[in-house]
Design a protein around this motif. Structure first.
Motif, PDB file in Angstrom:
ATOM      1  N   ASP A  42      27.036   0.048  78.708  1.00  0.00           N
ATOM      2  CA  ASP A  42      26.747  -0.183  80.119  1.00  0.00           C
ATOM      3  C   ASP A  42      26.226   1.069  80.817  1.00  0.00           C
ATOM      4  OD1 ASP A  42      27.678  -2.785  79.811  1.00  0.00           O
ATOM      5  OD2 ASP A  42      29.740  -2.201  80.272  1.00  0.00           O
ATOM      6  N   ASN A  43      26.750   2.242  80.401  1.00  0.00           N
ATOM      7  CA  ASN A  43      26.409   3.467  81.116  1.00  0.00           C
ATOM      8  C   ASN A  43      26.314   4.626  80.122  1.00  0.00           C
ATOM      9  OD1 ASN A  43      26.785   5.985  82.658  1.00  0.00           O
ATOM     10  ND2 ASN A  43      27.128   4.611  84.398  1.00  0.00           N
ATOM     11  N   ARG A  44      25.103   5.136  79.941  1.00  0.00           N
ATOM     12  CA  ARG A  44      24.880   6.206  78.973  1.00  0.00           C
ATOM     13  C   ARG A  44      25.650   7.475  79.353  1.00  0.00           C
ATOM     14  NH1 ARG A  44      20.445   6.903  75.576  1.00  0.00           N
ATOM     15  NH2 ARG A  44      19.342   5.282  76.734  1.00  0.00           N
ATOM     16  N   SER A  45      25.586   7.848  80.633  1.00  0.00           N
ATOM     17  CA  SER A  45      26.238   9.089  81.084  1.00  0.00           C
ATOM     18  C   SER A  45      27.745   9.021  80.869  1.00  0.00           C
ATOM     19  CB  SER A  45      25.932   9.334  82.564  1.00  0.00           C
ATOM     20  OG  SER A  45      24.551   9.507  82.766  1.00  0.00           O
ATOM     21  N   ALA A  46      28.333   7.864  81.178  1.00  0.00           N
ATOM     22  CA  ALA A  46      29.786   7.717  81.006  1.00  0.00           C
ATOM     23  C   ALA A  46      30.170   7.788  79.532  1.00  0.00           C
ATOM     24  CB  ALA A  46      30.241   6.387  81.612  1.00  0.00           C
ATOM     25  N   PHE A  47      29.323   7.200  78.671  1.00  0.00           N
ATOM     26  CA  PHE A  47      29.587   7.222  77.235  1.00  0.00           C
ATOM     27  C   PHE A  47      29.549   8.668  76.718  1.00  0.00           C
ATOM     28  CE2 PHE A  47      27.976   6.730  72.797  1.00  0.00           C
ATOM     29  CZ  PHE A  47      29.062   6.042  72.277  1.00  0.00           C
ATOM     30  N   VAL A  48      28.528   9.419  77.105  1.00  0.00           N
ATOM     31  CA  VAL A  48      28.413  10.820  76.683  1.00  0.00           C
ATOM     32  C   VAL A  48      29.587  11.644  77.211  1.00  0.00           C
ATOM     33  CG1 VAL A  48      27.057  12.941  76.948  1.00  0.00           C
ATOM     34  CG2 VAL A  48      25.907  10.763  76.460  1.00  0.00           C
ATOM     35  N   LYS A  49      29.966  11.395  78.465  1.00  0.00           N
ATOM     36  CA  LYS A  49      31.077  12.132  79.076  1.00  0.00           C
ATOM     37  C   LYS A  49      32.380  11.881  78.331  1.00  0.00           C
ATOM     38  CE  LYS A  49      33.392  12.901  83.502  1.00  0.00           C
ATOM     39  NZ  LYS A  49      33.496  12.469  84.921  1.00  0.00           N
ATOM     40  N   ASP A  50      32.605  10.622  77.929  1.00  0.00           N
ATOM     41  CA  ASP A  50      33.836  10.301  77.196  1.00  0.00           C
ATOM     42  C   ASP A  50      33.895  11.066  75.877  1.00  0.00           C
ATOM     43  OD1 ASP A  50      34.750   8.580  79.148  1.00  0.00           O
ATOM     44  OD2 ASP A  50      33.945   6.770  78.202  1.00  0.00           O
ATOM     45  N   ILE A  51      32.744  11.216  75.226  1.00  0.00           N
ATOM     46  CA  ILE A  51      32.723  11.940  73.953  1.00  0.00           C
ATOM     47  C   ILE A  51      32.940  13.433  74.181  1.00  0.00           C
ATOM     48  CG2 ILE A  51      31.302  12.566  71.958  1.00  0.00           C
ATOM     49  CD1 ILE A  51      29.912   9.856  72.234  1.00  0.00           C
ATOM     50  N   THR A  52      32.219  13.995  75.142  1.00  0.00           N
ATOM     51  CA  THR A  52      32.334  15.452  75.371  1.00  0.00           C
ATOM     52  C   THR A  52      33.698  15.848  75.908  1.00  0.00           C
ATOM     53  OG1 THR A  52      31.324  15.175  77.564  1.00  0.00           O
ATOM     54  CG2 THR A  52      29.864  15.748  75.725  1.00  0.00           C
ATOM     55  N   GLU A  53      34.391  14.899  76.524  1.00  0.00           N
ATOM     56  CA  GLU A  53      35.744  15.186  77.013  1.00  0.00           C
ATOM     57  C   GLU A  53      36.818  14.772  76.023  1.00  0.00           C
ATOM     58  OE1 GLU A  53      36.186  13.422  80.860  1.00  0.00           O
ATOM     59  OE2 GLU A  53      34.798  14.825  81.842  1.00  0.00           O
ATOM     60  N   GLY A  54      36.393  14.228  74.886  1.00  0.00           N
ATOM     61  CA  GLY A  54      37.350  13.879  73.836  1.00  0.00           C
ATOM     62  C   GLY A  54      38.214  12.665  74.159  1.00  0.00           C
ATOM     63  N   LYS A  55      37.694  11.725  74.923  1.00  0.00           N
ATOM     64  CA  LYS A  55      38.451  10.494  75.220  1.00  0.00           C
ATOM     65  C   LYS A  55      38.228   9.499  74.090  1.00  0.00           C
ATOM     66  CE  LYS A  55      38.141  11.139  80.236  1.00  0.00           C
ATOM     67  NZ  LYS A  55      37.668  10.557  81.525  1.00  0.00           N
ATOM     68  N   TRP A  56      38.845   9.819  72.951  1.00  0.00           N
ATOM     69  CA  TRP A  56      38.534   9.091  71.724  1.00  0.00           C
ATOM     70  C   TRP A  56      39.018   7.649  71.718  1.00  0.00           C
ATOM     71  CZ3 TRP A  56      34.811  11.647  70.176  1.00  0.00           C
ATOM     72  CH2 TRP A  56      34.811  13.042  70.097  1.00  0.00           C
ATOM     73  N   ASP A  57      40.091   7.348  72.429  1.00  0.00           N
ATOM     74  CA  ASP A  57      40.542   5.951  72.458  1.00  0.00           C
ATOM     75  C   ASP A  57      39.481   5.057  73.099  1.00  0.00           C
ATOM     76  OD1 ASP A  57      40.901   7.261  74.839  1.00  0.00           O
ATOM     77  OD2 ASP A  57      42.699   6.138  75.424  1.00  0.00           O
ATOM     78  N   THR A  58      38.850   5.553  74.171  1.00  0.00           N
ATOM     79  CA  THR A  58      37.787   4.795  74.843  1.00  0.00           C
ATOM     80  C   THR A  58      36.540   4.736  73.971  1.00  0.00           C
ATOM     81  OG1 THR A  58      38.609   5.492  77.012  1.00  0.00           O
ATOM     82  CG2 THR A  58      36.351   4.658  76.903  1.00  0.00           C
ATOM     83  N   VAL A  59      36.167   5.859  73.359  1.00  0.00           N
ATOM     84  CA  VAL A  59      34.956   5.915  72.544  1.00  0.00           C
ATOM     85  C   VAL A  59      35.057   4.970  71.355  1.00  0.00           C
ATOM     86  CG1 VAL A  59      33.537   7.381  71.070  1.00  0.00           C
ATOM     87  CG2 VAL A  59      34.422   8.276  73.244  1.00  0.00           C
TER      88      VAL A  59
END
Length: 515
Positions: A42-59
């Motif tokens: 749905d959102n490229r920026s949010a997806f990248v942010k989740d990865i760079t912040e290590g939110k692995w459960d969401t990723v």
């Protein structure tokens, strides 16, 4: 112009709808059965942010339904295992390493990397220098993984399916296939239909369909119950679907755009739609019946021959499993369209059967003949319950057309070969006659308005008149349809005040109410 849409793209639209509405089981089942992955976020920026912040459960939850190259998944899962080890979440790290598909692939393709992770799990102290190469950090590694994953996926706006359905309805309105005020609910489990207008005399000609060949003309025409189609059957055997608002051939139907028209071997002289507007039945002068799928133009069933002579009238039963037909051979027949077998034969007319229909409650079969009689049959045992004779001036007038009256299910509107329309009860009692005081020409056919408050009649002098069903009086001035041509028939739209009248010179005249 036709647009080719891949089946996988349609499935992805549905998958996205499931995902957005948290229909996880439906999403998983459809994806598994079709082997199609959504592969969208749905959102490229949010997806990248989740990865760079290590939110692995969401990723990890987001990528379950994505189609990503195995080598990139290996890099992702490897990083997650490393960071779980760093946080001393060794149980979760061990599960991810030993029970996930990307790690199984790593074990087979890159055993040394896999063993390094197993060794990392056994250590009591985590040391980043032993994990990352010189110049590499956890943050840099996350960014590299994010860039690699984003290149594999597509970003789509939300609610694409509903948006496209809405745009489709708007396009149909723009093309004149739907009136601008037609309501549209994408969640209703039925075709788009229009709302019934208040009845008003449709006596203003607004468009004309002209067949290209001088030898071709419409022998029959009908509107679909959902108001989407105007279909004609012509003397040369072709069946064509028209945009009744513009008078143009429907090119949005791929088979018509490719000039692959529905066709029979001989002249098509009767047509009728199923109640759901998905099937069309046609009858021809060689005694054959065909059932068509209107959306793709394919023939679902041929009954050949259905009659020994031309088929003059056809209609579906209530549940669209059978077709009722009348013929020049004086017979009325009921066929099962699933196998084409004859179910019932109604015998008793002594001349051509010109019209057949079911009663409003579907318990009776009604037929009209050139012998001057209307017969009402029991639809189950084929026994004749009533016979209605015209007996006008001691002459049996041929019956051209019979219509059910919506607000009076026990009554019929009848077009005899006379100058008046008769409204009769099922027992034969004449309730009212509708006749133009200035015309003595015999009627050719009749049609009913959407609400059943008006009845139209076309006559041999090429005029069309409209009468009030209640008062019997003429509703507005009658219309001169054409000069020096013979009118063949008339059809009415089920919702709008629109009438189609066709002649033997290759014209279909379209009329609407005055605005």
């Amino acid at each position: 112009m036709s647009v080719e849409i891949e089946a996988e793209d349609v499935i992805r639209l549905i998958l996205q709808f499931f995902k957005e509405n948290n229909l996880d089981r439906s999403l998983a089942t459809l994806s598994e059965e079709t082997m199609v992955n959504l592969n969208t976020i749905d959102n490229r920026s949010a997806f990248v942010k989740d990865i760079t912040e290590g939110k692995w459960d969401t990723v990890l939850k987001d990528i379950v339904h994505l189609n990503i190259a195995p080598r990139k998944l290996i890099d992702l899962y490897e990083q997650v295992v490393i960071e779980l080890c760093e946080m001393r979440e060794l149980g979760a790290a061990r599960t991810l390493l030993r029970q996930t598909e990307p790690m199984h692939i790593m074990k087979q393709r890159h055993p040394e990397r896999y063993l390094r992770l197993e060794h990392l799990l056994s250590r009591t102290v985590f040391d980043a220098k032993d994990v990352y190469t010189e110049g590499m950090t956890k943050e840099k590694r996350r960014k590299m993984i994010a860039q690699a994953l984003v290149a594999e996926i597509t970003v789509v706006p939300s609610s694409r399916l509903l948006t496209l359905l809405s745009q489709s309805a708007t396009w149909q309105q723009h093309q004149g296939l739907l009136s601008p005020d037609t309501p549209f609910n994408p969640f209703e489990r039925k075709s788009i239909t229009e709302t019934k207008e208040k009845d008003a005399p449709a006596l203003e000609k607004y468009a004309t369909i002209k067949f290209p060949s001088k030898k071709t003309y419409a022998e029959c025409a009908t509107f679909s119950p959902n108001g989407q189609y105007l279909v004609t059957g012509s003397v040369d055997g072709f069946i064509e679907v028209w945009n009744y608002r513009t008078g143009k051939l429907r090119k949005d139907l791929i088979y018509q755009n490719d000039e692959n028209l529905m066709a029979m071997d001989e002249s098509v002289i009767c047509l009728s739609f199923s109640r759901d507007s998905e099937q069309l039945v046609s009858g021809s002068t060689d005694g054959k019946i065909a059932i068509w799928r209107i959306q793709n133009g394919t023939c679902q069933r041929k009954i050949s021959p259905a009659h020994s002579q031309g088929v003059t009238a056809v209609c579906f039963n209530k549940d669209n499993t059978c077709v009722l037909s009348g013929s020049y051979d004086r017979l009325v027949k009921l066929h099962d369209i699933r196998n084409g077998k004859l179910l019932t034969e109604f015998k008793g007319h002594t001349s051509f059967v010109n019209d057949v229909l079911f009663s409003t409650d579907n318990t009776k079969v009604i037929s009209g003949s050139s012998d001057g009689s209307i017969k009402i049959w029991d639809s189950q045992d084929a026994s004749c319950l009533y016979t209605i004779q015209s007996n006008a001036s001691n002459a049996n007038l041929p019956v051209h057309r019979i219509l059910n009256i919506p607000k009076h299910p026990d009554q019929l509107a009848v077009c005899y070969k006379s100058a008046s329309i008769q409204r009769v009860a099922m027992n034969g009692r004449i309730i009212k006659s509708y006749k133009h005081s200035n015309s003595t020409s015999d009627l050719v056919s009749i049609a009913m308005s959407p609400q059943g408050e008006l009845v139209y009649g076309i006559s041999e002098d090429s005029r069309m008149a409209c009468f009030s069903m209640d008062s019997g009086e003429l509703a507005g001035d009658d219309a001169k349809v054409s000069d020096n041509t013979e009118l063949i028939g008339i059809a009415s739209h089920p919702f709008s005040n629109i009438i189609a009248v066709y002649d033997d010179s290759g014209h279909v005249y379209l009329y609407s109410a005055k605005h």
